[in-house]
Design a protein around this motif. Structure first.
Motif, PDB file in Angstrom:
ATOM      1  N   MET A   1       0.849  -1.164   0.000  1.00 40.36           N
ATOM      2  CA  MET A   1       0.000   0.000   0.000  1.00 40.36           C
ATOM      3  C   MET A   1       0.908   1.244   0.000  1.00 40.36           C
ATOM      4  O   MET A   1       1.868   1.318   0.730  1.00 40.36           O
ATOM      5  CB  MET A   1      -0.902  -0.015   1.229  1.00 40.36           C
ATOM      6  CG  MET A   1      -1.976   0.996   1.131  1.00 40.36           C
ATOM      7  SD  MET A   1      -3.271   1.009   2.399  1.00 40.36           S
ATOM      8  CE  MET A   1      -3.249  -0.518   3.219  1.00 40.36           C
ATOM      9  N   THR A   2       0.552   2.214  -0.817  1.00 42.95           N
ATOM     10  CA  THR A   2       1.366   3.417  -0.935  1.00 42.95           C
ATOM     11  C   THR A   2       1.189   4.316   0.279  1.00 42.95           C
ATOM     12  O   THR A   2       0.191   4.234   1.003  1.00 42.95           O
ATOM     13  CB  THR A   2       0.984   4.202  -2.199  1.00 42.95           C
ATOM     14  OG1 THR A   2      -0.348   4.694  -2.033  1.00 42.95           O
ATOM     15  CG2 THR A   2       1.094   3.361  -3.449  1.00 42.95           C
ATOM     16  N   THR A   3       2.154   5.191   0.470  1.00 39.66           N
ATOM     17  CA  THR A   3       2.105   6.137   1.583  1.00 39.66           C
ATOM     18  C   THR A   3       0.907   7.063   1.435  1.00 39.66           C
ATOM     19  O   THR A   3       0.236   7.378   2.421  1.00 39.66           O
ATOM     20  CB  THR A   3       3.412   6.962   1.637  1.00 39.66           C
ATOM     21  OG1 THR A   3       4.503   6.055   1.714  1.00 39.66           O
ATOM     22  CG2 THR A   3       3.417   7.887   2.819  1.00 39.66           C
ATOM     23  N   ARG A   4       0.627   7.477   0.210  1.00 40.45           N
ATOM     24  CA  ARG A   4      -0.495   8.381  -0.037  1.00 40.45           C
ATOM     25  C   ARG A   4      -1.825   7.722   0.346  1.00 40.45           C
ATOM     26  O   ARG A   4      -2.688   8.350   0.951  1.00 40.45           O
ATOM     27  CB  ARG A   4      -0.500   8.778  -1.506  1.00 40.45           C
ATOM     28  CG  ARG A   4      -1.478   9.846  -1.835  1.00 40.45           C
ATOM     29  CD  ARG A   4      -1.345  10.227  -3.294  1.00 40.45           C
ATOM     30  NE  ARG A   4      -1.901  11.541  -3.455  1.00 40.45           N
ATOM     31  CZ  ARG A   4      -1.795  12.257  -4.534  1.00 40.45           C
ATOM     32  NH1 ARG A   4      -1.109  11.798  -5.555  1.00 40.45           N
ATOM     33  NH2 ARG A   4      -2.352  13.430  -4.615  1.00 40.45           N
ATOM     34  N   ARG A   5      -1.972   6.469  -0.004  1.00 39.93           N
ATOM     35  CA  ARG A   5      -3.199   5.743   0.337  1.00 39.93           C
ATOM     36  C   ARG A   5      -3.316   5.575   1.856  1.00 39.93           C
ATOM     37  O   ARG A   5      -4.396   5.700   2.419  1.00 39.93           O
ATOM     38  CB  ARG A   5      -3.245   4.394  -0.361  1.00 39.93           C
ATOM     39  CG  ARG A   5      -4.522   3.625  -0.050  1.00 39.93           C
ATOM     40  CD  ARG A   5      -4.722   2.476  -1.010  1.00 39.93           C
ATOM     41  NE  ARG A   5      -5.804   1.618  -0.593  1.00 39.93           N
ATOM     42  CZ  ARG A   5      -7.060   1.756  -0.989  1.00 39.93           C
ATOM     43  NH1 ARG A   5      -7.391   2.700  -1.815  1.00 39.93           N
ATOM     44  NH2 ARG A   5      -7.987   0.920  -0.562  1.00 39.93           N
ATOM     45  N   LYS A   6      -2.203   5.284   2.527  1.00 35.78           N
ATOM     46  CA  LYS A   6      -2.218   5.149   3.986  1.00 35.78           C
ATOM     47  C   LYS A   6      -2.629   6.462   4.640  1.00 35.78           C
ATOM     48  O   LYS A   6      -3.397   6.478   5.599  1.00 35.78           O
ATOM     49  CB  LYS A   6      -0.844   4.720   4.499  1.00 35.78           C
ATOM     50  CG  LYS A   6      -0.521   3.275   4.224  1.00 35.78           C
ATOM     51  CD  LYS A   6       0.840   2.919   4.789  1.00 35.78           C
ATOM     52  CE  LYS A   6       1.215   1.502   4.425  1.00 35.78           C
ATOM     53  NZ  LYS A   6       2.544   1.130   4.908  1.00 35.78           N
ATOM     54  N   GLN A   7      -2.116   7.575   4.110  1.00 36.57           N
ATOM     55  CA  GLN A   7      -2.486   8.896   4.645  1.00 36.57           C
ATOM     56  C   GLN A   7      -3.975   9.161   4.434  1.00 36.57           C
ATOM     57  O   GLN A   7      -4.654   9.671   5.323  1.00 36.57           O
ATOM     58  CB  GLN A   7      -1.664   9.999   3.981  1.00 36.57           C
ATOM     59  CG  GLN A   7      -0.219  10.017   4.398  1.00 36.57           C
ATOM     60  CD  GLN A   7       0.594  11.022   3.582  1.00 36.57           C
ATOM     61  OE1 GLN A   7       0.245  11.375   2.466  1.00 36.57           O
ATOM     62  NE2 GLN A   7       1.704  11.463   4.172  1.00 36.57           N
ATOM     63  N   ARG A   8      -4.458   8.794   3.246  1.00 31.76           N
ATOM     64  CA  ARG A   8      -5.878   8.997   2.937  1.00 31.76           C
ATOM     65  C   ARG A   8      -6.746   8.165   3.871  1.00 31.76           C
ATOM     66  O   ARG A   8      -7.753   8.640   4.393  1.00 31.76           O
ATOM     67  CB  ARG A   8      -6.135   8.617   1.477  1.00 31.76           C
ATOM     68  CG  ARG A   8      -7.549   8.846   1.027  1.00 31.76           C
ATOM     69  CD  ARG A   8      -7.729   8.501  -0.432  1.00 31.76           C
ATOM     70  NE  ARG A   8      -9.109   8.715  -0.815  1.00 31.76           N
ATOM     71  CZ  ARG A   8      -9.662   8.176  -1.868  1.00 31.76           C
ATOM     72  NH1 ARG A   8      -8.956   7.414  -2.675  1.00 31.76           N
ATOM     73  NH2 ARG A   8     -10.928   8.397  -2.146  1.00 31.76           N
TER      74      ARG A   8
END
Length: 182
Positions: A1-8
């Motif tokens: 999972m990408t960092t951006r998705r985790k932040q979202r």
């Protein structure tokens, strides 16, 4: 999972946790007698929030933005399902569906059910306002969420209260022993 998705995801869960009570009260105000539609609306609001959260511009409080998104979603959902008959009894609602406090008694529970029966007879806009009121929002917070003035909110709340009192006095709460507004 990408960092951006985790932040979202983290932002989404944070907002849902922060606004859960308000969303739940709003859903219950729209569907006090139908647990299925209540859950369906709650899920639809959650999905819409997930899809639109990146559009939040921080021009207002996140709670206000979420409430507006929730109201718009609820209105669309209600119109889409308005043709469906309400055949589920309030007595079949799960206990957690109705707001509770530690000092609840059977009498308070009966009064709460009577109140929700009457709220079910209000129009969707009145339900939205009373949901915010029951969630203990200030007139200013409600006005910001609804896009009207605080004085207009106060006027509408008073009219809704009068309407509920009239329903109660006319025995429309289906429980003439209730002392909701005394």
């Amino acid at each position: 999972m990408t960092t951006r998705r985790k932040q979202r995801e983290a932002q989404y869960y944070e907002v849902m946790n922060e606004c859960n009570s308000t969303i739940s009260h709003l859903c219950r105000a729209y569907y006090p007698l139908d647990d299925y539609l209540y859950k369906d609306l709650y899920s639809e609001i959650g999905l819409r929030l997930w899809n639109k959260l990146h559009l939040f511009k921080h021009n207002s409080d996140i709670k206000t933005w979420v409430y507006r998104l929730s109201i718009n979603t609820a209105n669309k959902h209600y119109r889409r399902h308005a043709h469906m008959p309400n055949v589920i009894s309030i007595d079949s609602l799960p206990e957690e569906a109705l707001p509770r406090t530690d000092d609840d008694s059977e009498e308070k529970e009966r009064q709460r059910k009577c109140l929700y029966r009457m709220i079910d007879r209000l129009n969707p806009n009145e339900r939205a306002i009373i949901a915010l009121y029951l969630d203990r929002k200030t007139s200013t917070e409600m006005a910001e969420s609804l896009g009207i003035t605080p004085s207009n909110v106060t006027t509408r709340i008073n009219r809704i209260k009068e309407k509920l009192i009239k329903m109660h006095n006319n025995g429309e709460d289906e429980d003439p022993q209730s002392e909701l507004f005394q």
